[in-house]
Motif scaffolding. Structure first.
Motif, short mmCIF file in Angstrom:
data_model
loop_
_atom_site.label_atom_id
_atom_site.label_comp_id
_atom_site.label_asym_id
_atom_site.label_seq_id
_atom_site.Cartn_x
_atom_site.Cartn_y
_atom_site.Cartn_z
N VAL A 227 20.44 19.25 13.11
CA VAL A 227 21.71 18.53 13.23
C VAL A 227 22.03 17.93 11.86
O VAL A 227 21.16 17.81 11.01
CB VAL A 227 21.62 17.40 14.28
CG1 VAL A 227 21.46 17.97 15.67
CG2 VAL A 227 20.49 16.44 13.95
N LYS A 229 22.73 14.89 9.77
CA LYS A 229 22.55 13.45 9.85
C LYS A 229 23.81 12.70 9.44
O LYS A 229 24.05 11.57 9.86
CB LYS A 229 21.37 13.02 9.00
CG LYS A 229 20.96 11.58 9.19
CD LYS A 229 19.70 11.24 8.44
CE LYS A 229 18.51 11.91 9.07
NZ LYS A 229 17.24 11.44 8.46
N ALA A 287 26.29 17.13 15.51
CA ALA A 287 26.29 15.69 15.26
C ALA A 287 24.88 15.10 15.27
O ALA A 287 24.13 15.26 16.22
CB ALA A 287 27.16 14.98 16.29
N GLY A 288 24.54 14.40 14.19
CA GLY A 288 23.27 13.68 14.12
C GLY A 288 23.38 12.28 14.69
O GLY A 288 22.37 11.65 15.00
N ALA A 290 25.86 9.98 17.56
CA ALA A 290 26.93 9.98 18.56
C ALA A 290 27.26 8.55 18.95
O ALA A 290 26.38 7.79 19.37
CB ALA A 290 26.51 10.77 19.80
N ILE A 312 25.02 15.87 24.31
CA ILE A 312 24.54 14.82 23.41
C ILE A 312 23.17 14.32 23.88
O ILE A 312 22.25 14.12 23.08
CB ILE A 312 25.54 13.65 23.33
CG1 ILE A 312 26.76 14.05 22.50
CG2 ILE A 312 24.88 12.42 22.74
CD1 ILE A 312 26.47 14.26 21.02
N ASN A 315 20.64 16.87 22.93
CA ASN A 315 20.35 16.85 21.50
C ASN A 315 19.54 15.61 21.11
O ASN A 315 18.72 15.66 20.18
CB ASN A 315 21.64 16.90 20.68
CG ASN A 315 22.22 18.30 20.63
OD1 ASN A 315 21.61 19.25 21.11
ND2 ASN A 315 23.41 18.43 20.06
N ALA A 316 19.78 14.50 21.81
CA ALA A 316 18.98 13.30 21.54
C ALA A 316 17.52 13.54 21.88
O ALA A 316 16.62 13.11 21.16
CB ALA A 316 19.53 12.12 22.36
N LYS A 319 16.63 17.21 19.48
CA LYS A 319 16.96 17.36 18.07
C LYS A 319 17.06 16.04 17.31
O LYS A 319 17.31 16.04 16.11
CB LYS A 319 18.28 18.12 17.92
CG LYS A 319 18.25 19.53 18.51
CD LYS A 319 19.58 20.23 18.31
CE LYS A 319 19.56 21.64 18.89
NZ LYS A 319 20.85 22.34 18.68
N THR A 321 19.29 13.53 17.76
CA THR A 321 20.60 12.88 17.65
C THR A 321 20.50 11.43 18.09
O THR A 321 19.92 11.12 19.13
CB THR A 321 21.64 13.62 18.51
OG1 THR A 321 21.83 14.93 17.99
CG2 THR A 321 22.97 12.89 18.51
#
Length: 376
Positions: A227, A229, A287-288, A290, A312, A315-316, A319, A321
């Motif tokens: 992602v 940052k 998106a790094g 949100a 999101i 991804n949190a 990855k 986020t």
């Protein structure tokens, strides 16, 4: 005490005896391998402890010890050391001499810093540093190549290592801390604190692609970014667009005055002719950070709940986020899908109840937080 009279004893358990010191007779037991003195009133570890040359397990948890006596570190055969629930403030540098140590438990003390020498314990498999005053875990954590279980609950961590400094050997990570509320706490650690039980899956799904940069330091690595940052995705209800403008204005300071390459994305970026769902999907994926502008209109939006929140959250978890909720109006945030994440402001004090100056103060804190994330 009859068992102490057996000079060939290999195990002594004197837990819950209301002892205020370690009985002297114990130090004459030359074959002692396991000494358990849990839940007493012992305040001092005498220097005679060094006489127990064959000792492999020492459990002094639940006492009133304030000094981690360096003589413990002369016990070359020690494998398990439990000093949980004492009053210890520092770890001696001599701990590096315990090169057979596999398990170190020092939770619920008053320790403010991890001794660098702990990171040299190559056989360490379990490390419990929970509920201390430690505010930083060094990137040297990666040097613990055999670490399998790590407890870090209840720490005021302002720095937690990036995922590529987490030892690959780690299979259990326990960080759940529902009382961690400070906005100064490291964002990764803050998200780990919201996970009950083993949180290691937060890191396991990262796509490692390491490139060793220095042949003299093969443990220092970089990764291909999954992602960005510097990319911030703002999710909001169109009924709350006035708040979107305020957030964007504050974040623009990072670009205009600090020359930080920040990319802030919201659906106002969409242009005529864009395939809008695909544009949103790609921005969510990259998106790094949100930011969620929370209100009842936000929580009740079918599109937000189906198209924005799930990717999101995924991804949190996978990855890294960073999720930053802001409570705009009174709503049922605590029971929402985002309720486990620390919000910028207390849900009982939404922006709609604040003065303009108070709102600006919170948004300046948000800007500082994002600046800190990007610097890290």
């Amino acid at each position: 005490m009859n068992q102490i009279l057996n000079l060939n004893a290999t195990k002594i358990d004197l837990s819950n005896r209301n002892l205020d010191k370690i009985p002297r007779e114990i130090f004459e037991l030359k074959n002692l391998r396991k000494l358990i003195l849990r839940n007493n009133n012992i305040k001092v570890i005498p220097q005679e402890i060094e006489k127990l040359k064959k000792l492999q397990t020492l459990d002094l948890s639940g006492n009133s010890i304030s000094n981690f006596y360096a003589k413990i570190c002369s016990l070359k055969n020690l494998k398990i050391l439990n000093l949980n629930h004492n009053r210890i403030k520092t770890i001696p540098i001599q701990i590096k001499n315990l090169n057979k140590l596999t398990s170190l438990h020092i939770s619920h003390n008053k320790i403010s810093k991890i001794s660098q020498e702990i990171y040299s314990l190559q056989n360490l498999r379990e490390l419990n540093i929970s509920h201390n005053k430690i505010n930083k875990i060094e990137n040297n954590l990666i040097n613990l190549k055999n670490l399998r279980k790590f407890w870090i609950s209840g720490l005021p961590l302002s720095y937690f290592p990036e995922f590529y400094f987490i030892p690959k050997s780690l299979i259990c990570l326990y960080a759940f801390s529902p009382t961690i509320t400070s906005f100064d706490v490291d964002t990764t650690y803050q998200q780990l604190c919201a996970i009950k039980g083993n949180a290691i899956n937060y890191f396991n799904d990262f796509n490692y692609d390491f490139i060793f940069q220095n042949h003299n330091k093969p443990d220092i690595v970089t990764m291909k970014k999954i992602v960005k940052k510097n990319k911030v995705f703002i999710s909001y209800s169109h009924k709350d667009s006035i708040w979107l403008d305020k957030v964007r204005n504050h974040l623009s300071v990072l670009k205009n005055h600090l020359e930080i390459d920040i990319e802030v994305w919201d659906d106002n970026k969409l242009e005529v002719g864009d395939v809008w769902k695909e544009e949103i999907r790609q921005s969510l994926e990259e998106a790094g950070i949100a930011i969620f502008l929370i209100s009842t209109d936000f929580l009740s939006s079918n599109f937000i709940n189906k198209e924005e929140i799930p990717p999101i959250l995924e991804n949190a978890k996978n990855k890294g986020t960073v999720i930053l909720p802001i409570i705009l109006k009174v709503c049922y945030f605590e029971k929402s899908k985002l309720g486990s994440y620390q919000s910028l402001n207390n849900p009982s004090q939404p922006f709609s109840k604040m003065s303009e100056n108070e709102i600006d103060e919170h948004l300046v804190e948000l800007t500082k937080k994002i600046h800190k994330i990007m610097e890290k």
